[in-house]
Each structure stands twice: as C-alpha cells, then as structure tokens.
Motif scaffolding. Structure first.
Motif, short mmCIF file in Angstrom:
data_model
loop_
_atom_site.label_atom_id
_atom_site.label_comp_id
_atom_site.label_asym_id
_atom_site.label_seq_id
_atom_site.Cartn_x
_atom_site.Cartn_y
_atom_site.Cartn_z
N SER A 402 -32.86 -6.14 -13.05
CA SER A 402 -33.50 -7.11 -13.96
C SER A 402 -34.94 -6.68 -14.21
N TRP A 403 -35.55 -7.28 -15.24
CA TRP A 403 -36.94 -6.92 -15.54
C TRP A 403 -37.87 -7.28 -14.38
N ARG A 404 -37.61 -8.44 -13.76
CA ARG A 404 -38.47 -8.83 -12.63
C ARG A 404 -38.36 -7.83 -11.49
N ASP A 405 -37.13 -7.48 -11.13
CA ASP A 405 -36.94 -6.53 -10.02
C ASP A 405 -37.46 -5.15 -10.39
N SER A 406 -37.29 -4.77 -11.65
CA SER A 406 -37.77 -3.45 -12.09
C SER A 406 -39.29 -3.37 -11.99
N LEU A 456 -47.82 -7.91 -7.81
CA LEU A 456 -46.62 -8.64 -7.37
C LEU A 456 -46.78 -10.14 -7.63
N ASP A 457 -47.99 -10.66 -7.34
CA ASP A 457 -48.23 -12.08 -7.59
C ASP A 457 -48.14 -12.41 -9.08
N LEU A 458 -48.65 -11.51 -9.93
CA LEU A 458 -48.60 -11.72 -11.38
C LEU A 458 -47.16 -11.70 -11.88
N ILE A 462 -45.32 -14.69 -13.81
CA ILE A 462 -44.72 -14.53 -15.14
C ILE A 462 -43.26 -15.00 -15.15
N PHE A 463 -42.52 -14.62 -14.08
CA PHE A 463 -41.11 -14.97 -14.03
C PHE A 463 -40.86 -16.28 -13.28
N LYS A 464 -41.98 -17.00 -12.98
CA LYS A 464 -41.91 -18.32 -12.35
C LYS A 464 -41.07 -18.30 -11.07
N THR A 465 -41.35 -17.29 -10.25
CA THR A 465 -40.69 -17.19 -8.95
C THR A 465 -41.78 -16.92 -7.92
N LYS A 466 -41.41 -17.01 -6.66
CA LYS A 466 -42.36 -16.68 -5.59
C LYS A 466 -41.59 -16.15 -4.40
N ASP A 467 -42.28 -15.36 -3.60
CA ASP A 467 -41.67 -14.84 -2.38
C ASP A 467 -41.53 -15.99 -1.39
#
Length: 757
Positions: A402-406, A456-458, A462-467
């Motif tokens: 996915s774009w987020r993982d990429s 990584l935080d950005l 952007i993808f409205k997720t968090k670790d």
C-alpha cells in the motif's frame, strides 16, 4: 587470642622491616660522596619541580588519550540522552557530540583548549582506537543479521532492497558527474570518485533502522519484517559493493582490481565453507551452556582478528572482515547473545564514541562558508532522499505494498546513521573525498537519519493512523475493568499477576489483565526478539495458568521505559496500572544517601521538572527514580508494589490517615468479593465517625461482609500482627507521611501496595 597473636606479628613485621628500610636509606647517603648529586634545597625550586613534573605528566601521550576518552564519553552520553529525549536515535546525538568537539565548534571558539585536548600528534592514537571499536561493532552488526531469515523471505524484499541500492547508486554517480571538477581531490580519477559517491548514497544503517522498528512496535508486523529483511539484504549487498569499490580505488583501474576481487572471493569462500563449519562445531558443543570458557572465547576473537587482518591485507578493508566473521557466527541465539554481551558494551560505550569524535574532528562546518556550497549540500541531501526514500517507496509500491507501507519502507530505508560515516571515513582515508565534500556528506547523513522519525509521524498523520502498542482487543473496550501490570524481572511479574488476579478473580467476563515488559532498545537485537519475548514472559504465563487467569502480553523495545509505561497505560484507557518498586543496591547505606542527594541535583529529568515547577529540587522522594517518573506521568489509578515475596492476598492491613484515603475502600471491596480477603482497617483518626463518605463505605462493607472486615483504632501496631499480614494497602500521600515519620512499622510490614487515585 588468635587476633592478639596476629596483631603482635603484624607490629613486629611491619615495624621491624620499616626500621631496616630506614637504616639502609641512611647508609646509602654515604654512597653519594663524589658522585656530584644535586640536592634541591629551596622550597620554591621544589614547587617549580613539582609543577614541571605535573605538566609533563599531563602532556604525556597516555594522559592526553585518557583525558580525550573521558571528555568524549561524557559529551557523547549527554548529547545521546538529549536527542533521545526528542525522539531521535542516540547515534544522532553522538555524531553531533563529535562535531561539537571538533573544529566546527570547540576548535573555532576555543582553539587553545581544543589544541591542548586534541593535539594533532595525538590523533593517530585516537584513530587506531576508534578503528578497533569499529571492528568490534561491525562484528556485532554481522551477528545481528540472520542469514537464515533472508533465505526464507519473499522475493519482494530482495526486489525492494536491490532497487533501494541501484537507484541511489545511479543518482550518486550522476551527482558525481556534476561535482567532480569542483570537489574531487587532485589526482583522483572520475571512476573512483563516482563509485564512492554512489556507494555513499546507497547505504542504509541496519542497526539504527532495527532499533527504530523495535521502538515503534513494528517488529511483529508484516511491514516490520519486510523492512528488516530489506535492510539486512541492503547491508550485505552494500558492503560487498564497498569492498569492490575499495579494490578498484586501491588498484587504480577496473581491470587490475580483478586481482583483489579474486582474492576477496577466495576469502569469502574460505569463510563460508571452511571457517563457518568449524565455528558451528564449536557452537554445537556449547549450545546449552550459559557461559563460555576463555579458550573458546579466544578462538572466536582470534578468528575475528585474523579475518579483519586478511581483508585489510587483501585490500578491501578490515571492517569487511569483521562484518563477515559476525555473519558466519554459529546460528544459535544464546551463543550470539553471549558474544554480543561481551563485545557490545566495550565497543558501543567506550570505543565507538571515539570514532564519532574523530569524524567530528574531520568535519569542518566552517568550510561550507558561502551560499553556493550550502546549495550543493542541499542538492546532495535532495539526491540522497530522492534515491533512497522514493526509490525504496516506488519499488515497494510496485511489488504490491500500500502507499502507506511503501512510504514507511522508504522513510526507514533512508536512515543512514553510523554506516554512512564508516563509508565516508574510508573514502577520506583513501583520499577520494576532500574535506569539503566529506563535510557535506556528513551533514547529509545527519539530515537523512534525523528525518526518519518525523517522516514516519507525518506518514501516520497523512493516512490517519498511528503506531499502536496496545493489543486490539484491549484498546477499545470501555465495558471492561482493565488492569495493566508492568514488570521488570520475573518474580515481580509473578507477584503483580497474583495481586491483579485477586482483584478480578470472580469477574473474569468483565475484566482483563495485560502483562507488559519493556526493554531498552540497545539491549535487544533483531535476530532473537521472539526468543527474548518468550523467555521474559515464560514465568508470568506459567503463573497465569496456575491462577487460571487469561492474560494479554505486550513486549516492546524503548529508549525511555518510564515514559512508555505511562504512555501505553494512558493510551490503552486502563483502569489500574500496577508496577513493582525498583530498589537501589545502595539503599540504606551512607553511599545511598549521597547518591540519592546527587541524583536529585544532576539528573537531567529532575532538573527539567525543577525548572518547569513540577517538583522541588531537594524534595525527598520515597521511591527510586524510575518509579517516581512513572507516578508523575501516569494519568490513571496506579499501584506500586513493594514486593516481599507476595504469595497470597488473604490477610490485608489497610491504614487510613486522612479523608483522601476514602478511595481505598473500592479496592477493599474488590479484594473481599473476588478473593475473600480478610481486611483489618486502621481508622487512626476516627474518620468512620466524623466523615460521612468514609462512614458509609465502611458501614456498607461491615453489613455485607461482617466476617471479612475489622475496624482498628490503636495506632501502635504490634510486630506479631504485622508479620501475619500478606499485604499492606496504603495511599500514596499516606505512604510519604509514613516514610517521613520514620515509623517503626517500616521494619515489620509485609509486602506493600501503594495506591494513587
């Protein structure tokens, strides 16, 4: 009688031989006649002689080296701590420390002090020591890479990894084309310069990346596995490329370098098919042992040194030999962990900071003194990010991520850290890089490593997720009463679980318990994370089976245990956090009092709290530093267990000293209902009569559970009573008062649960 005889013998022997020494020295004075012995008679000349001797001692090469090491370790640890506090890898702070101690800052503003501490004649010693540190460190890096894992991973990791090398490598060569004429050293051909620029652009710092993945809780995820595999493959490939580039530079031409590369190939084959099986046989013999004897350790260290020596002689650098030796170490987690433990502290804490400072002494920010040079530096950073970040991200997207993982893979692979400095120093030593281009590339290494965390935080924003470190089933269940226990050692983990179980034993459907263990990231290694987790939780899981209590586990690497414990508890919406009280080995001693006083003064965290008004600088605390920080940062109810081998939670003593202690009655009710505990409540100030809320709570419990609660009024607790109790429950404020009063209770009390509402 025996002591008296020993004393007499001691006096006779020491006194008699002291007299003999004095007589010999007196007689020896007569031997000086006619030998022109010059005696110093003036007090001023004696003082002058002393000062001259002291100055000579200070200027001795060993004294200078020791002063350098002391300064370097202190400054490196301080900057490492400072950058860790802002969420950056410690290595960034240590690199900055090197630059601060170099000509860019110390040398510019305090040149005399810099020349005294780092005279040019002493830099050779510093360089050799730093190289030894690098050899040991590369040995550890080789051991951290699990070759077996690389074989078993999907092809997509290999595709991403090699794309993340070839794209920045090509861009680096393209960059070299534009900067060669202006920045290449005289006499260096374009082939050598461009290959080194390409290699420097394609490096990823595997150890820094692995730490970031662990600290963000990604190591168990699919994306974490892929990026660790990519970085490991990248490291191996990049070092092979670097070895080839060094061979070409030293040979002077591409064709003549084939002789060096041929010898290097023979070396690699010998290591894989001769040395590796030999080391594996030794490893198999000691597979089950917790420690290794000295001859075995000597064999492995001799192999390391011989390997490094061989690659240095061949012409592909000693560090490649150290890396190769680590990579072929026996594939036994315990075996590798023992060696890492032996090597890492010396290399990382003592010797590696010397390398950072030596790099800093070469890095002259003052050379970048006009807009054009800063423009070139910015262009180098842009090319580095385009090649590594976007090259890795596009390759990951192409293989189906996915774009987020990429983008996450790209951000992590763009981390250069220490590995970049190693490559740059090799290039500088070979004369391929000038001081200007070396400084620009060091700045690039700092920027690309520094940007990893914010990038990584950005991406998460952007993808409205968090670790997230909270298990999914625990994170969003508001109907359950949730307890989080955080333990350091196994016995405390067992006791905390017994305590938590006693609070919820009969309400398992509407309650949950999560057990958490955090380890410092620099104490964890990617090759045996699963084994470490299994080992840490085995006793607690075993206890949970005995108690028939289901638990969820959290295992995480961190750089700040206290903050992460509080953050995870706050994010997970837990109703109660239970921790064990840490104890100092100096507790109760004069040294302990001195250390306790000094830590309140020099501890950076406490100084920050002082300046922000969170606490008084000399305020006494009845807790160790770690527990104090957890208490101050936690926003939910907190229990601190002082564990004295808590086996049962049946007999409980609960003193009430103020109306603020009313909240303790809730825990009293839970323990009686769930564990049928018998609780003796000490109402020291007759609050059951004067305070309506307290009176109602106690009356309600006496009515429901008349056999399980007893009200006491005598403030003097007898030793016989206290020793029969399993646990004392007390509020945080009351505990502070009890400690300040130095009550005689403290010597007789059982395990203590200190509760903060």
């Amino acid at each position: 009688m025996k002591n008296f005889k020993n004393t007499i013998f001691y006096i006779i022997v020491t006194g008699g031989f002291s007299a003999l020494i004095y007589w010999i020295l007196t007689q020896g004075k007569f031997l000086e006649v006619g030998r022109n012995v010059v005696l110093v008679s003036s007090k001023n000349s004696q003082w002058t002689e002393f000062l001259a001797s002291l100055l000579n001692n200070i200027q001795h090469p060993l004294a200078i080296l020791l002063a350098q090491i002391i300064t370097i370790i202190i400054v490196a640890r301080f900057f490492g701590w400072m950058f860790r506090k802002i969420g950056q890898p410690t290595v960034i702070g240590e690199i900055i420390a090197g630059i601060v101690l170099g000509p860019s800052l110390l040398g510019m503003y305090f040149p005399e002090f810099s020349n005294t501490l780092f005279p040019i004649a002493s830099l050779g010693n510093l360089q050799f020591l730093s190289q030894i540190g690098l050899i040991l460190f590369m040995f550890v890096i080789g051991m951290e890479i699990d070759l077996k894992v690389l074989k078993n991973k999907a092809n997509e990791a290999l595709v991403i990894s090699h794309a993340s090398i070839i794209i920045p490598f090509a861009l680096g060569i393209g960059l070299a084309y534009f900067v060669y004429y202006r920045f290449a050293p005289p006499g260096i051909d374009f082939l050598s310069f461009s290959l080194f620029m390409g290699t420097a652009m394609s490096i990823t710092a595997f150890p820094v990346l692995a730490r970031i993945v662990q600290e963000r809780g990604l190591h168990k995820t699919r994306i974490g596995t892929i990026v660790i595999t990519c970085a490991a493959t990248d490291d191996i490939t990049a070092w092979c490329i670097l070895a080839a580039v060094i061979a070409i530079v030293k040979a002077g031409s591409f064709v003549s370098s084939f002789y060096i590369m041929g010898l290097a190939l023979l070396y690699v084959l010998a290591m894989l098919f001769v040395v590796k099986p030999f080391l594996k046989r030794i490893g198999d013999l000691y597979r089950t042992k917790n420690k290794l004897n000295k001859p075995v350790v000597a064999i492995f260290f001799l192999t390391l040194i011989l390997s490094a020596y061989t690659t240095e002689i061949i012409g592909i650098h000693a560090l490649f030999g150290a890396f190769m030796t680590g990579a072929i170490m026996p594939d036994i987690s315990k075996f590798r962990a023992i060696f890492i433990g032996k090597v890492e502290d010396v290399s990382v804490i003592l010797l590696l900071p010397l390398f950072f400072v030596f790099t800093g002494l070469r890095t002259q920010i003052g050379l970048i003194n006009d807009p054009y040079l800063w423009k070139i530096t910015g262009f180098i950073i842009l090319v580095a990010v385009m090649g590594k970040f976007f090259g890795s991200a596009l390759a990951a997207k192409f293989v189906g991520q996915s774009w987020r993982d990429s983008l996450t893979i790209g951000a992590l692979m763009n981390t250069r850290g220490l590995m970049e400095l190693v490559v740059l120093n090799i290039g500088y030593d070979l004369g391929v890089l000038t001081s200007e281009i070396f400084t620009m590339m060091v700045i690039m290494a700092l920027v690309t490593t520094f940007m990893t965390g914010p990038a990584l935080d950005l991406i998460n924003l952007i993808f409205k997720t968090k670790d997230v470190y909270i298990p999914d089933e625990e994170g969003h269940n508001g109907s359950k009463y949730k307890i989080l226990i955080s333990f350091g050692n196994n016995e405390k983990g067992r006791s905390l679980l017994r305590l938590a179980n006693s609070l919820v034993k009969k309400q398992k459907e509407t309650t949950s318990i999560t057990a958490m263990h955090l380890s410092m990231s620099d104490e964890m290694h990617s090759f045996n994370l699963e084994e470490q987790e299994r080992k840490r939780f085995a006793p607690v899981v075993e206890e949970s089976k005995l108690l028939q209590q289901e638990i969820t586990t959290i295992f995480k690497a961190t750089v700040d245990i206290e903050t992460d414990i509080a953050d995870i508890a706050n994010q997970g919406d837990y109703d109660l956090l239970l921790v064990g009280l840490g104890k100092s080995i100096f507790e109760g001693t004069l040294l302990g009092k001195v250390l306790g006083f000094t830590t309140r003064i020099i501890n950076p965290d406490r100084l920050i709290d002082k300046f922000t008004g969170k606490e008084g600088l000399f305020e006494n605390s009845p807790f160790d530093e770690r527990t104090r920080q957890i208490i101050s940062k936690s926003k939910m109810p907190l229990g601190v267990l002082i564990d004295k081998d808590l086996q049962s939670v049946k007999q409980i003593f609960m003193p009430l000293f103020s109306t603020d202690d009313t909240f303790l009655m809730d825990y009293c009710q839970k323990l009686i209902y769930n564990n049928e505990a018998e609780i003796s409540v000490l109402d020291a100030n007759n609050m059951a009569q004067s305070n309506f809320v307290m009176q109602s709570a106690i009356s309600s419990l006496e009515e429901k559970y008349p056999d399980n609660i007893a009200l006491l009024h005598d403030r003097i607790m007898k030793k016989e009573f206290l020793t029969k109790q399993d646990l004392m429950i007390i509020s945080l404020e009351s505990w502070k008062k009890l400690v300040d009063s130095q009550s005689i209770w403290l010597s007789n009390i059982p395990s203590v649960l200190i509760l903060k509402p």
